[in-house]
Scaffold this active site. Structure first.
Site, PDB file in Angstrom:
ATOM      1  N   LYS A 239      -2.265  -1.413  -3.752  1.00  0.00           N
ATOM      2  CA  LYS A 239      -3.113  -0.233  -3.655  1.00  0.00           C
ATOM      3  C   LYS A 239      -2.269   1.042  -3.691  1.00  0.00           C
ATOM      4  CE  LYS A 239      -6.114   1.885  -0.271  1.00  0.00           C
ATOM      5  NZ  LYS A 239      -6.543   1.830   1.096  1.00  0.00           N
TER       6      LYS A 239
ATOM      7  N   LYS B 113       0.856  -1.181   0.000  1.00  0.00           N
ATOM      8  CA  LYS B 113       0.000   0.000   0.000  1.00  0.00           C
ATOM      9  C   LYS B 113       0.894   1.233   0.000  1.00  0.00           C
ATOM     10  CE  LYS B 113      -3.585   2.364   2.677  1.00  0.00           C
ATOM     11  NZ  LYS B 113      -4.608   2.216   3.729  1.00  0.00           N
TER      12      LYS B 113
END
Ligand SMILES: NCC(=O)CCC(=O)O
Ligand SMILES: [Mg+2]
Length: 353
Positions: free
Chosen positions: A275, A221
């Site tokens: 992400k 992320k």
């Protein structure tokens, strides 16, 4: 005599045309456009397909009853009271979307330095999990694990002297994961990027007998500007102090993403996630090729907002851009996508049959 497949060479170039040479024809044996000449031909050679099975639909929750609130920076997305979230779960079932992801807008009066509402077994997320699973036990429910919707400072972890505390945060995250799992959620998705949280959560779940609860780790992320509208949606945009670069990844790195993913798999992650999505498709491809794990991507709020805003301005064909962006994840090797477009895309896919 050996059976020969294929036509004799002398018959091969007999076309259905007039037989007359085309003026100015290039001397090309290979013409890739032949396979694109009609929709049936394009369908026949298509390498990747998007189906409703590929979609995970994130929902925003808000306290109250029969309530739907628009989110200015995410046109078409709303915050929903629990009863309305159950209605959307029904819609997801009908659309054959396999899984929902839940994110709360926590009332500011319930936010504190420690994010204590995160471990309240009766918080908004737990209420929604129970309500959805009661009416629709067959739909998957994913719960995010991180403290940002619950802290007064908007960070994912505990802070002391301006520093995010790793190990102390992990202890709280385990308790948060347990209240969510005990409420009935199917997938725990730690999005906090603390080191060691997957192992700690797995141990916590197993010690509580919650052996079947899956973990989808937000393994890679990145600290991204594309999360802006999400922070509006959960109400942490105004309160967030500083940025998240001491725990979320530097957008310049991909080798590091592989090390993060490897660690999370070794700690017990059943599925991994990259992400944001579209700006990080290279990372999705490397992760899938390296680990061959169920790999997901999050098409985050800023990606959604860009397409929605351009479409609303008439600058893009929104529907086509939506479908193209989702297919891009499949092409990059993702097994599924968390996307705010999920219901719209599913409606389109089902209309296409
Ligand atoms: N932990 C979930 C998110 O941070 C979502 C970000 C976004 O949609 O921008
Ligand atoms: Mg990590």
């Amino acid at each position: 005599m050996a059976i020969k497949y294929g036509r004799p060479i002398e018959l091969r170039e007999v076309a259905r045309g007039t037989g007359a040479a085309v003026p100015h024809a290039l001397d090309l044996t290979v013409r890739p456009r032949r396979n694109r000449k009609a929709e049936w031909a394009r369908r026949m050679v298509r390498e990747n397909v998007l189906t409703t099975d590929d979609l995970i639909w994130p929902l925003f929750l808000i306290d109250g009853n029969n309530k739907r609130e628009t989110i200015a920076s995410m046109p078409g997305v709303e915050r929903l009271s629990v009863d309305q979230a159950v209605r959307e779960a029904e819609r997801a079932m009908k659309l054959t979307i396999p899984c929902l992801a839940l994110f709360p807008y926590t009332d500011p009066s319930l936010r504190d330095e420690e994010g204590s509402e995160a471990t309240n077994p009766n918080n908004l997320v737990c209420q929604a999990v129970r309500a959805i699973k009661k009416e629709f036990p067959e739909i998957g429910v994913l719960c995010d694990v991180a403290l940002d919707p619950f802290t007064s400072h908007g960070h994912d972890g505990l802070i002391s002297d301006g520093k995010i505390l790793n190990d102390e945060t992990v202890a709280v995250l385990v308790r948060q994961a347990l209240v969510q799992a005990e409420a009935g959620c199917d997938i725990i998705a730690p999005s906090d990027m603390m080191d060691g949280r997957v192992a700690a959560i797995r141990e916590g779940l197993d010690n509580t007998g919650l052996l079947d609860v899956q973990i989808m780790a937000y393994a890679a992320k990145y600290a991204s500007a594309f999360y802006g509208p999400f922070r509006d949606a959960i109400g942490s945009a105004k309160t967030l102090t500083g940025d998240k670069r001491t725990y979320q990844m530097d957008s310049a790195n991909t080798d590091e993403a592989l090390r993060e993913v490897e660690l999370d798999i070794s700690e017990g992650a059943d599925m991994v996630m990259v992400k944001p999505g579209m700006p990080y498709l290279d990372v999705v491809r490397r992760v899938k090729d390296t680990f061959a794990m169920p790999t997901f991507a999050y098409q985050v709020s800023g990606e959604y907002a860009m397409i929605a805003a351009a479409a609303n301005n008439g600058w893009l064909d929104g529907e086509r851009a939506m479908m193209e962006s989702l297919l891009a994840f499949k092409r990059a090797g993702a097994d599924g996508v968390l996307s705010y477009f999920a219901p719209k895309a599913a409606e389109k896919l089902r209309a296409q049959g």
